[in-house]
Design an enzyme around this catalytic site. Sequence first.
Site, mmCIF file in Angstrom:
data_model
loop_
_atom_site.group_PDB
_atom_site.id
_atom_site.type_symbol
_atom_site.label_atom_id
_atom_site.label_comp_id
_atom_site.label_asym_id
_atom_site.label_seq_id
_atom_site.Cartn_x
_atom_site.Cartn_y
_atom_site.Cartn_z
ATOM 1 N N GLY A 212 -26.703 30.401 75.071
ATOM 2 C CA GLY A 212 -28.124 30.571 74.749
ATOM 3 C C GLY A 212 -28.824 31.376 75.823
ATOM 4 O O GLY A 212 -28.194 32.042 76.638
ATOM 5 N N ASN A 213 -30.144 31.328 75.808
ATOM 6 C CA ASN A 213 -30.938 31.994 76.836
ATOM 7 C C ASN A 213 -32.168 31.153 77.131
ATOM 8 O O ASN A 213 -32.370 30.087 76.538
ATOM 9 C CB ASN A 213 -31.298 33.425 76.424
ATOM 10 C CG ASN A 213 -32.055 33.476 75.102
ATOM 11 O OD1 ASN A 213 -33.132 32.895 74.968
ATOM 12 N ND2 ASN A 213 -31.489 34.171 74.111
ATOM 13 N N PHE A 214 -33.005 31.639 78.037
ATOM 14 C CA PHE A 214 -34.132 30.839 78.537
ATOM 15 C C PHE A 214 -35.418 31.007 77.729
ATOM 16 O O PHE A 214 -36.474 30.537 78.147
ATOM 17 C CB PHE A 214 -34.414 31.189 79.999
ATOM 18 C CG PHE A 214 -33.288 30.850 80.930
ATOM 19 C CD1 PHE A 214 -32.933 29.531 81.155
ATOM 20 C CD2 PHE A 214 -32.567 31.848 81.563
ATOM 21 C CE1 PHE A 214 -31.889 29.211 82.010
ATOM 22 C CE2 PHE A 214 -31.522 31.544 82.420
ATOM 23 C CZ PHE A 214 -31.175 30.216 82.647
ATOM 24 N N ALA A 280 -35.559 36.195 71.135
ATOM 25 C CA ALA A 280 -34.507 36.623 72.062
ATOM 26 C C ALA A 280 -33.162 36.300 71.406
ATOM 27 O O ALA A 280 -32.585 35.235 71.621
ATOM 28 C CB ALA A 280 -34.657 35.906 73.400
#
Length: 400
Positions: A212-214, A280
């Site tokens: 995943g990402n932030f 994102a």
Amino acid sequence: MATDNLQGKRIILGITGSIAAYKSCLIARLLVKAGAEVKVIMTPASREFITPLTLSTLTNNPVTCDFFDHRDGSWHSHVAFGLWADAMLIAPCTASTLSKMANSIADNMLITTYLSMRKKVFIAPAMDMDMYSHAATQRNIATLIDDGVSMICPEEGQLASGLIGKGRMAEPETIVSFLNDYLARTGELSGKNILITAGPTYEQIDPVRFIGNFSSGKMGYALAEECALRGAKVTLVSGPVSITTHNNNIRVIPVMSAKEMYDQCVDLFGGMDIGILAAAVADFTPLQKSAQKIKRKGMDYELKLTSTRDIAAALGRAKKPEQKLIGFALETENEMTNAQQKLQDKNFDFIVLNSLQDKGAGFSVDTNKITIISKASNEKFPLKSKKAVAKDIVDRISML
């Protein structure tokens, strides 16, 4: 002071127990003079400062103070108020009322009406400087803002205590002008269907792990609220976030993976006037996903990745001449060059660039610093809250 957008609007004016309640008479008078229909709801404490008769005379409407009429027992419906109003203004709003609103303590007619409101709610706080700056008060204000309430900030000056500081309710003209400016934006995108993506995607490795990402989704959700505020019907395709929407014109479609987001966007975009791609989205996903939790075996583990399908490229190819498509670029190097290339490759009408090199911009923060890039021009903006950034972006969309 412009008041054109208040003509014909239905405003609930809530009044609480503050010495600033005398200014509510001026607010009511200015709203009525601007052509608004005003109904007043008072807390029991507010009647110690100003009488219902005065406000009824100024608004040409009965004033509601209690849940029911003590003379005949007839019920005052907070639900009906919530359905009737175009906006609710609580001015003055005391620390006590702020606390009750933030914590859903529905022990008077004003709070039950607030909890029933379907349209925008505004508060104009009024209290002494120490009460206003207290951590509990600031915490309650932050909660209400997160819930979608707009605050008309108090001013600095002489307070009822004799102290000088921040806490004095904004002047009636300032408050009415604030409402007018809000209502000016509410119809700009009426009739438009807008697709917005927000948040991260999670690419499953096994039943308990993912790539995943932030991304927090705050920018995409702020854009959805701003577009809905201006009259658009918004479809928000959202990755996993901990945010909720506040406007009934926003339909949320939750997704988990890049593939799920791709499928939804490709399916929906044909019926949209505008697409805003703020999510994102993962560029890569595991080539194989394990059905069982992967156990540790040795010191190393090799994970093979494959490219995800490009949502922006797919929508850019499918875009019809009358449709508009806006993209985002979060860069760490060669920011302008990369964003301009993406603008061209994806067939965007404009792209919003933000750089992780800028302090206060990017993921998991409440602020952003952007540059809006089109084929004709570049416009840089200072660091702002993501809600303010959303207004700048939607202002530009309204000009397309």
